[in-house]
Design a protein around this motif. Sequence first.
Motif, PDB file in Angstrom:
ATOM      1  N   ILE A   1       0.867  -1.177   0.000  1.00  0.00           N
ATOM      2  CA  ILE A   1       0.000   0.000   0.000  1.00  0.00           C
ATOM      3  C   ILE A   1       0.902   1.224   0.000  1.00  0.00           C
ATOM      4  N   ASP A   2       0.704   2.067  -0.989  1.00  0.00           N
ATOM      5  CA  ASP A   2       1.505   3.276  -1.110  1.00  0.00           C
ATOM      6  C   ASP A   2       0.656   4.452  -0.623  1.00  0.00           C
TER       7      ASP A   2
ATOM      8  N   LEU B   1      -0.160  10.156   7.114  1.00  0.00           N
ATOM      9  CA  LEU B   1      -1.448  10.786   7.421  1.00  0.00           C
ATOM     10  C   LEU B   1      -2.596   9.985   6.824  1.00  0.00           C
ATOM     11  N   GLU B   2      -2.423   9.566   5.587  1.00  0.00           N
ATOM     12  CA  GLU B   2      -3.470   8.763   4.949  1.00  0.00           C
ATOM     13  C   GLU B   2      -3.663   7.434   5.677  1.00  0.00           C
ATOM     14  N   ALA B   3      -2.578   6.815   6.138  1.00  0.00           N
ATOM     15  CA  ALA B   3      -2.685   5.547   6.861  1.00  0.00           C
ATOM     16  C   ALA B   3      -3.426   5.740   8.185  1.00  0.00           C
TER      17      ALA B   3
END
Length: 84
Positions: free
Chosen positions: A7-8, A12-14
Amino acid sequence: MKVNIEIDCTPLEARQFMGLPDVQPMQNAMMEKLQQKMAENIDKFSPEAILQNWFTFDPNMAKRFQDMFVNMSGLGADGTKDKK
């Protein structure tokens, strides 16, 4: 069977995907407080303040430091040399 998933995403997105709270505002507030406290107390850690603190503990400390440095440098030797 082996499955790899990559997963790239940014940290913050994670965090948002996992449902974790955004702690950046709290971290910024704490860093500002820490910097303010450090700035208020910076004078207590200057070399002059530290030496002043040491010397007020024992009035003879300045003389002891001077004697220690004289002895360490060899200037405190009695000057007699072993003559053969």
